[in-house]
Design a protein around this motif. Structure first.
Motif, PDB file in Angstrom:
ATOM      1  N   ILE A 156       0.833  -1.203   0.000  1.00  0.00           N
ATOM      2  CA  ILE A 156       0.000   0.000   0.000  1.00  0.00           C
ATOM      3  C   ILE A 156       0.866   1.251   0.000  1.00  0.00           C
ATOM      4  CG2 ILE A 156      -1.693   1.318   1.351  1.00  0.00           C
ATOM      5  CD1 ILE A 156      -2.848  -1.345   2.258  1.00  0.00           C
ATOM      6  N   ALA A 157       1.957   1.214   0.739  1.00  0.00           N
ATOM      7  CA  ALA A 157       2.828   2.386   0.826  1.00  0.00           C
ATOM      8  C   ALA A 157       3.404   2.785  -0.528  1.00  0.00           C
ATOM      9  CB  ALA A 157       3.951   2.116   1.823  1.00  0.00           C
ATOM     10  N   ARG A 158       3.495   1.857  -1.456  1.00  0.00           N
ATOM     11  CA  ARG A 158       4.033   2.160  -2.789  1.00  0.00           C
ATOM     12  C   ARG A 158       3.019   2.850  -3.693  1.00  0.00           C
ATOM     13  NH1 ARG A 158       6.268  -3.944  -3.699  1.00  0.00           N
ATOM     14  NH2 ARG A 158       7.557  -4.063  -1.800  1.00  0.00           N
ATOM     15  N   HIS A 159       1.789   3.008  -3.218  1.00  0.00           N
ATOM     16  CA  HIS A 159       0.734   3.607  -4.026  1.00  0.00           C
ATOM     17  C   HIS A 159       0.147   4.817  -3.294  1.00  0.00           C
ATOM     18  CE1 HIS A 159       1.061  -0.469  -5.638  1.00  0.00           C
ATOM     19  NE2 HIS A 159       0.572   0.015  -6.764  1.00  0.00           N
ATOM     20  N   ASP A 160      -0.332   5.765  -4.054  1.00  0.00           N
ATOM     21  CA  ASP A 160      -0.893   6.989  -3.493  1.00  0.00           C
ATOM     22  C   ASP A 160      -2.357   6.766  -3.164  1.00  0.00           C
ATOM     23  OD1 ASP A 160      -1.205   9.577  -2.655  1.00  0.00           O
ATOM     24  OD2 ASP A 160      -1.478  10.393  -4.686  1.00  0.00           O
ATOM     25  N   CYS A 161      -2.601   5.947  -2.145  1.00  0.00           N
ATOM     26  CA  CYS A 161      -3.982   5.610  -1.783  1.00  0.00           C
ATOM     27  C   CYS A 161      -4.111   5.551  -0.271  1.00  0.00           C
ATOM     28  CB  CYS A 161      -4.402   4.281  -2.407  1.00  0.00           C
ATOM     29  SG  CYS A 161      -3.493   2.839  -1.810  1.00  0.00           S
ATOM     30  N   HIS A 162      -5.358   5.549   0.186  1.00  0.00           N
ATOM     31  CA  HIS A 162      -5.649   5.408   1.608  1.00  0.00           C
ATOM     32  C   HIS A 162      -5.885   3.935   1.948  1.00  0.00           C
ATOM     33  CE1 HIS A 162      -6.356   9.753   1.447  1.00  0.00           C
ATOM     34  NE2 HIS A 162      -6.346   9.741   2.765  1.00  0.00           N
ATOM     35  N   LEU A 163      -5.607   3.592   3.185  1.00  0.00           N
ATOM     36  CA  LEU A 163      -6.013   2.303   3.741  1.00  0.00           C
ATOM     37  C   LEU A 163      -7.118   2.563   4.750  1.00  0.00           C
ATOM     38  CD1 LEU A 163      -5.813  -0.723   4.467  1.00  0.00           C
ATOM     39  CD2 LEU A 163      -3.965  -0.117   6.061  1.00  0.00           C
ATOM     40  N   LEU A 164      -8.285   1.943   4.550  1.00  0.00           N
ATOM     41  CA  LEU A 164      -9.346   1.944   5.546  1.00  0.00           C
ATOM     42  C   LEU A 164      -9.321   0.584   6.229  1.00  0.00           C
ATOM     43  CD1 LEU A 164     -10.210   4.356   3.695  1.00  0.00           C
ATOM     44  CD2 LEU A 164     -12.554   3.813   4.333  1.00  0.00           C
ATOM     45  N   TRP A 165      -8.866   0.585   7.462  1.00  0.00           N
ATOM     46  CA  TRP A 165      -8.593  -0.642   8.213  1.00  0.00           C
ATOM     47  C   TRP A 165      -9.678  -0.819   9.272  1.00  0.00           C
ATOM     48  CZ3 TRP A 165      -5.217  -4.662   8.026  1.00  0.00           C
ATOM     49  CH2 TRP A 165      -5.015  -5.414   9.188  1.00  0.00           C
ATOM     50  N   ASP A 166     -10.553  -1.798   9.063  1.00  0.00           N
ATOM     51  CA  ASP A 166     -11.584  -2.120  10.039  1.00  0.00           C
ATOM     52  C   ASP A 166     -10.993  -3.084  11.053  1.00  0.00           C
ATOM     53  OD1 ASP A 166     -13.765  -2.868  11.512  1.00  0.00           O
ATOM     54  OD2 ASP A 166     -14.856  -3.790   9.862  1.00  0.00           O
ATOM     55  N   GLY A 167     -10.654  -2.549  12.212  1.00  0.00           N
ATOM     56  CA  GLY A 167     -10.026  -3.347  13.261  1.00  0.00           C
ATOM     57  C   GLY A 167     -10.992  -3.726  14.364  1.00  0.00           C
ATOM     58  N   ALA A 168     -12.251  -3.990  14.001  1.00  0.00           N
ATOM     59  CA  ALA A 168     -13.259  -4.313  15.013  1.00  0.00           C
ATOM     60  C   ALA A 168     -12.855  -5.510  15.867  1.00  0.00           C
ATOM     61  CB  ALA A 168     -14.605  -4.580  14.342  1.00  0.00           C
ATOM     62  N   PHE A 169     -12.081  -6.439  15.286  1.00  0.00           N
ATOM     63  CA  PHE A 169     -11.726  -7.681  15.981  1.00  0.00           C
ATOM     64  C   PHE A 169     -10.237  -7.740  16.352  1.00  0.00           C
ATOM     65  CE2 PHE A 169     -15.199  -8.326  12.993  1.00  0.00           C
ATOM     66  CZ  PHE A 169     -16.193  -8.795  13.831  1.00  0.00           C
ATOM     67  N   THR A 170      -9.579  -6.592  16.339  1.00  0.00           N
ATOM     68  CA  THR A 170      -8.129  -6.551  16.560  1.00  0.00           C
ATOM     69  C   THR A 170      -7.710  -7.321  17.806  1.00  0.00           C
ATOM     70  OG1 THR A 170      -7.776  -4.481  15.368  1.00  0.00           O
ATOM     71  CG2 THR A 170      -6.210  -5.011  17.128  1.00  0.00           C
ATOM     72  N   GLU A 171      -8.436  -7.143  18.887  1.00  0.00           N
ATOM     73  CA  GLU A 171      -8.024  -7.744  20.158  1.00  0.00           C
ATOM     74  C   GLU A 171      -8.494  -9.192  20.323  1.00  0.00           C
ATOM     75  OE1 GLU A 171      -7.861  -4.665  23.540  1.00  0.00           O
ATOM     76  OE2 GLU A 171      -9.442  -3.926  22.208  1.00  0.00           O
ATOM     77  N   LEU A 172      -9.288  -9.682  19.386  1.00  0.00           N
ATOM     78  CA  LEU A 172      -9.785 -11.050  19.464  1.00  0.00           C
ATOM     79  C   LEU A 172      -8.914 -11.961  18.605  1.00  0.00           C
ATOM     80  CD1 LEU A 172     -13.646 -10.445  19.298  1.00  0.00           C
ATOM     81  CD2 LEU A 172     -12.372 -11.389  21.238  1.00  0.00           C
ATOM     82  N   VAL A 173      -7.705 -12.270  19.086  1.00  0.00           N
ATOM     83  CA  VAL A 173      -6.803 -13.188  18.394  1.00  0.00           C
ATOM     84  C   VAL A 173      -6.328 -14.230  19.402  1.00  0.00           C
ATOM     85  CG1 VAL A 173      -6.071 -11.604  16.576  1.00  0.00           C
ATOM     86  CG2 VAL A 173      -4.888 -11.567  18.771  1.00  0.00           C
ATOM     87  N   TYR A 174      -5.914 -15.396  18.884  1.00  0.00           N
ATOM     88  CA  TYR A 174      -5.699 -16.550  19.750  1.00  0.00           C
ATOM     89  C   TYR A 174      -4.290 -17.122  19.718  1.00  0.00           C
ATOM     90  CZ  TYR A 174     -10.737 -16.186  19.402  1.00  0.00           C
ATOM     91  OH  TYR A 174     -12.014 -15.700  19.413  1.00  0.00           O
ATOM     92  N   ASP A 175      -3.576 -16.940  18.634  1.00  0.00           N
ATOM     93  CA  ASP A 175      -2.305 -17.646  18.467  1.00  0.00           C
ATOM     94  C   ASP A 175      -1.102 -16.700  18.431  1.00  0.00           C
ATOM     95  OD1 ASP A 175      -3.762 -20.082  18.228  1.00  0.00           O
ATOM     96  OD2 ASP A 175      -4.190 -19.592  16.138  1.00  0.00           O
ATOM     97  N   GLY A 176      -1.278 -15.488  18.861  1.00  0.00           N
ATOM     98  CA  GLY A 176      -0.193 -14.509  18.860  1.00  0.00           C
ATOM     99  C   GLY A 176      -0.738 -13.153  19.249  1.00  0.00           C
ATOM    100  N   PRO A 177       0.110 -12.150  19.308  1.00  0.00           N
ATOM    101  CA  PRO A 177      -0.350 -10.812  19.696  1.00  0.00           C
ATOM    102  C   PRO A 177      -1.178 -10.176  18.591  1.00  0.00           C
ATOM    103  CG  PRO A 177       1.954 -10.736  19.037  1.00  0.00           C
ATOM    104  CD  PRO A 177       1.566 -12.189  19.047  1.00  0.00           C
ATOM    105  N   PRO A 178      -2.003  -9.180  18.931  1.00  0.00           N
ATOM    106  CA  PRO A 178      -2.752  -8.448  17.908  1.00  0.00           C
ATOM    107  C   PRO A 178      -1.823  -7.739  16.935  1.00  0.00           C
ATOM    108  CG  PRO A 178      -3.639  -7.987  20.105  1.00  0.00           C
ATOM    109  CD  PRO A 178      -2.342  -8.722  20.298  1.00  0.00           C
ATOM    110  N   LEU A 179      -2.294  -7.541  15.721  1.00  0.00           N
ATOM    111  CA  LEU A 179      -1.535  -6.747  14.751  1.00  0.00           C
ATOM    112  C   LEU A 179      -1.487  -5.297  15.205  1.00  0.00           C
ATOM    113  CD1 LEU A 179      -3.038  -8.190  11.439  1.00  0.00           C
ATOM    114  CD2 LEU A 179      -0.785  -8.695  12.415  1.00  0.00           C
ATOM    115  N   PRO A 180      -0.356  -4.628  15.042  1.00  0.00           N
ATOM    116  CA  PRO A 180      -0.284  -3.211  15.428  1.00  0.00           C
ATOM    117  C   PRO A 180      -1.153  -2.356  14.527  1.00  0.00           C
ATOM    118  CG  PRO A 180       1.730  -3.893  14.315  1.00  0.00           C
ATOM    119  CD  PRO A 180       0.922  -5.138  14.523  1.00  0.00           C
ATOM    120  N   ASP A 181      -1.519  -1.187  15.027  1.00  0.00           N
ATOM    121  CA  ASP A 181      -2.359  -0.302  14.233  1.00  0.00           C
ATOM    122  C   ASP A 181      -1.598   0.173  12.997  1.00  0.00           C
ATOM    123  OD1 ASP A 181      -3.545   2.584  13.566  1.00  0.00           O
ATOM    124  OD2 ASP A 181      -5.054   1.413  14.631  1.00  0.00           O
ATOM    125  N   PRO A 182      -2.237   0.169  11.824  1.00  0.00           N
ATOM    126  CA  PRO A 182      -1.522   0.546  10.601  1.00  0.00           C
ATOM    127  C   PRO A 182      -1.069   2.000  10.573  1.00  0.00           C
ATOM    128  CG  PRO A 182      -3.865   0.316  10.161  1.00  0.00           C
ATOM    129  CD  PRO A 182      -3.635  -0.222  11.537  1.00  0.00           C
TER     130      PRO A 182
END
Length: 384
Positions: A189-215
């Motif tokens: 995404i960083a290589r393109h002139d565009c926005h990322l709309l990141w729906d992180g409604a379930f960010t904290e609901l993960v089971y096998d590792g830490p949550p992904l950091p905020d983009p």
């Protein structure tokens, strides 16, 4: 690769939200709900007990309008928990759905190319489509367990891409990006002139590792959306948020002046208390969901003849197929006779699948899975 093109249409002609149409009445009538994509709901009394909120605290809340972007204490709590500590890029909204609507209204013009997922929750494609966007569809393939294919994603990006709109962990499948895939995804995404709309409604609901950091830690043009409805068990509070570039927030406020003006000061007060002690509220429900996921996994393993389950990596929804059944709506109707609510997959474009929610009370999940086994002809003791 799929490209869909539509003219901008009146907002009243937006595509029907098939999921909401299915749940609209059933959600309040059927006692065994294993349809939902959120964890078990909290009551006001439970929140007060856990967080030490007194009747006097509530009595002091005044019902005056909140600021257009939300009250400062709540914006600070959101920034502290999910962002960089700066409340100036935070906006409080009526759930994450309003945040997505306002962000897309601020960003999208007719003819813009927007990358969207398939399958996906309706707000993550229908709003952009109604605004006149050309949708470029990033399909999550059931043959690969719905694992996101970054080569397929790479082919969708070009100089005309205005935004990428995604939801990980994903609703309805529970798939997500690995840490390495996430870094590659952000690099693309960083290589393109565009926005990322990141729906992180379930960010904290993960089971096998830490949550992904905020983009937004990596991408200045990212809009990160969150909510108390999913991981926190507070859907009725209707509190969500987004973190976005300041200029975009200004446009979003302008749109909001015609929609909802502001959020409730009572909801904001409670939400601030929740997020200041978020680990206690979300942590309890995450532990329950993790145990429920194992129940779900064991149930599917007992009946491979009928159930094909990609094991969810995050969230609290699964999207199994019923083998040999082209459309599960009749099965879902039979389950209603047992008092059980699930979501048929046609709501997401996959009629051979159903969405099963496993974030609720363990006994409710077991009862619902037993009923599915009975209806599809699986082991009678399933999920016992």
């Amino acid at each position: 690769m799929t490209v869909e093109s539509v003219d901008r249409r009146p907002i009243g002609r937006i595509a029907p939200a098939l999921l909401e149409d299915w749940l609209r009445d059933r959600y309040f009538e059927l006692p065994i709900d294993i349809s939902s994509s959120g964890v078990q709901d909290y009551s006001v009394g439970q929140l007060r007990d856990i967080l030490g909120i007194t009747a006097r605290d509530l009595d002091e809340v005044q019902f005056r309008d909140s600021p257009s972007v939300g009250c400062l204490p709540l914006r600070q709590a959101i920034a502290d928990r999910f962002g960089d500590g700066g409340p100036e890029t935070v906006m409080v909204t009526h759930g994450s759905t309003e945040a997505l609507f306002l962000a897309l209204a601020a960003l999208v013009s007719p003819g813009d190319e927007i990358v969207v997922l398939q399958p996906v929750y309706h707000s993550l494609h229908a709003i952009a489509e109604t605004l006149g966007a050309r949708l470029r569809v990033w399909r999550l393939d059931p043959e690969d367990g719905f694992t996101p294919d970054l080569d397929r994603f790479r082919d969708l990006l070009n100089e005309r891409t205005k935004a990428v709109l995604v939801n990980f962990p994903h609703n309805p499948t529970g798939t997500t990006l690995s840490a390495a895939a996430y870094e590659e995804f952000l690099d693309l995404i960083a290589r393109h002139d565009c926005h990322l709309l990141w729906d992180g409604a379930f960010t904290e609901l993960v089971y096998d590792g830490p949550p992904l950091p905020d983009p937004r830690e990596r991408l200045e043009r990212a809009v990160s959306v969150g909510t108390l409805s999913k991981a926190y068990g507070l859907p009725g509070m209707r509190v969500g948020w987004c973190m976005a570039p300041a200029g975009l927030l200004t446009t979003m406020v302008k749109v909001r002046d015609y929609v909802s003006i502001a959020t409730s000061p009572l909801a904001e007060f409670l939400a601030t208390a929740v997020l200041r002690d978020g680990d206690r509220i979300a942590g309890r429900r995450l532990r329950q969901a993790a145990a429920n996921r194992e129940v779900l996994r064991a149930w599917a393993l007992e009946d491979p003849e009928h159930i094909d389950l990609p094991v969810p990596l995050g969230g609290v929804s699964a999207f199994p197929a019923v083998r040999g059944v082209a459309d599960v709506r009749e099965i879902c109707g039979d389950l209603e006779a047992h008092g059980v609510l699930v979501v048929p997959g046609f709501c997401f474009g996959y009629p051979d699948r159903m969405r099963i929610g496993f974030g609720g009370p363990p006994g409710v999940l077991r009862a619902g899975l037993r009923a599915i086994s009975e209806v599809v002809g699986g082991p009678a003791g399933g999920a016992g």
